[in-house]
Design an enzyme around this catalytic site. Sequence first.
Site, PDB file in Angstrom:
ATOM      1  N   LYS A 143     -11.843 -13.772  22.371  1.00 13.46           N
ATOM      2  CA  LYS A 143     -12.793 -14.860  22.575  1.00 13.46           C
ATOM      3  C   LYS A 143     -13.363 -14.894  23.989  1.00 13.46           C
ATOM      4  O   LYS A 143     -14.337 -15.608  24.245  1.00 13.46           O
ATOM      5  CB  LYS A 143     -12.133 -16.205  22.253  1.00 13.46           C
ATOM      6  CG  LYS A 143     -10.983 -16.571  23.169  1.00 13.46           C
ATOM      7  CD  LYS A 143     -10.381 -17.920  22.770  1.00 13.46           C
ATOM      8  CE  LYS A 143      -9.250 -18.322  23.710  1.00 13.46           C
ATOM      9  NZ  LYS A 143      -8.667 -19.630  23.325  1.00 13.46           N
TER      10      LYS A 143
ATOM     11  N   ARG B 109       0.817  -1.219   0.000  1.00 15.26           N
ATOM     12  CA  ARG B 109       0.000   0.000   0.000  1.00 15.26           C
ATOM     13  C   ARG B 109       0.849   1.269   0.000  1.00 15.26           C
ATOM     14  O   ARG B 109       0.303   2.376  -0.069  1.00 15.26           O
ATOM     15  CB  ARG B 109      -0.928  -0.011   1.206  1.00 15.26           C
ATOM     16  CG  ARG B 109      -0.203   0.120   2.530  1.00 15.26           C
ATOM     17  CD  ARG B 109      -1.008  -0.322   3.740  1.00 15.26           C
ATOM     18  NE  ARG B 109      -2.350   0.190   3.821  1.00 15.26           N
ATOM     19  CZ  ARG B 109      -3.198  -0.163   4.797  1.00 15.26           C
ATOM     20  NH1 ARG B 109      -2.819  -1.007   5.744  1.00 15.26           N
ATOM     21  NH2 ARG B 109      -4.421   0.328   4.818  1.00 15.26           N
TER      22      ARG B 109
ATOM     23  N   ASP C  92     -13.930  -5.100  12.968  1.00 14.14           N
ATOM     24  CA  ASP C  92     -14.774  -4.196  12.184  1.00 14.14           C
ATOM     25  C   ASP C  92     -16.238  -4.620  12.289  1.00 14.14           C
ATOM     26  O   ASP C  92     -17.135  -3.789  12.367  1.00 14.14           O
ATOM     27  CB  ASP C  92     -14.336  -4.196  10.720  1.00 14.14           C
ATOM     28  CG  ASP C  92     -12.845  -3.937  10.561  1.00 14.14           C
ATOM     29  OD1 ASP C  92     -12.299  -3.138  11.337  1.00 14.14           O
ATOM     30  OD2 ASP C  92     -12.233  -4.552   9.663  1.00 14.14           O
TER      31      ASP C  92
END
Length: 317
Positions: free
Chosen positions: A228, A105, A258
């Site tokens: 978790k 990127r 997200d």
Amino acid sequence: MDVVTLGETMVLFTPESSGLLRYANTFSKKIGGAESNFAIGLSRLGYQTGWISKVGNDEFGKAILSFLKGECVDVSHVHTDESAPTGIYFKEFRNSANVRVQYYRSGSAASKMAPSDIDENYIAKAKYLHITGITPALSTSCYQAIKEAIRIAKSKDLQVVFDPNLREKLWPSKEKAQQVMLEIAAEADIILPGLSEATYLFGEKGPDQLAKCFLDLGAETVILKAGKEGTYYYTAEQSGFVESFSVDQVVDPVGAGDGFAAGFISGLLDELPLMKAVKRGNAVGAMVTMVNGDVEGLPEKDEIEHFIQPNKEDVSR
């Protein structure tokens, strides 16, 4: 508009085989990026979302715009850069418990975002501004764009949601990452860090102490994600813990945070009690891990209810 977010989205290549990436010969093409994952998650739940970014004038950029439009995310404020490419990244499934990501990127179109790309009237239409710690790490101009978006949001009485989403390799140093993250956290109304991210910023402390550090900066709501195990939540008036949902097999953990953010903010938009909003966030995050891809596992609202109440009869067949 319910929520506006800004950040980079890239084309994702996922190998059809597991193991070292060097041995992969075939890949599937997907779309992924923390902020657009979040926007898609909210859109699937029935909310209006807008995404601000830049893409290259290339086939990957066009694919991203087409994909986001298909997910009913408003892309009217996504600009096309003629001189820079759209970023890409690869996933590497070493095994079910070890998924690595390799980004390409540097110098991308999205890294060229600047304050001039931020439209005050567009942000003013929303109820929430969602930002992550990824975007300000991409470049100085991206950092300035984030600051401009925050300035506008504060002037228009929008709630600022900050997900640190730490990507340490993007920062020149830990000190710089801490400085910018804490600067943005001080402007945020709602903060969504993982426990490891909070520890990165404030050192080894218990959840209550870490939350207090964020509250002392000025946040109204602090959500501490413990993977978790579950999620802690804090305000000046209340605090609690919501256990995570059990998942038989984690297929792909990328994008779970997200998904949590989308589920949680949807709960706030629905004016749910904070505990129930966190529970919905936990549910969406868990559902994302069960499917390969960043957004492929994001549910629609009726699917969340079936997931939360698995004994409820499914008559959709």
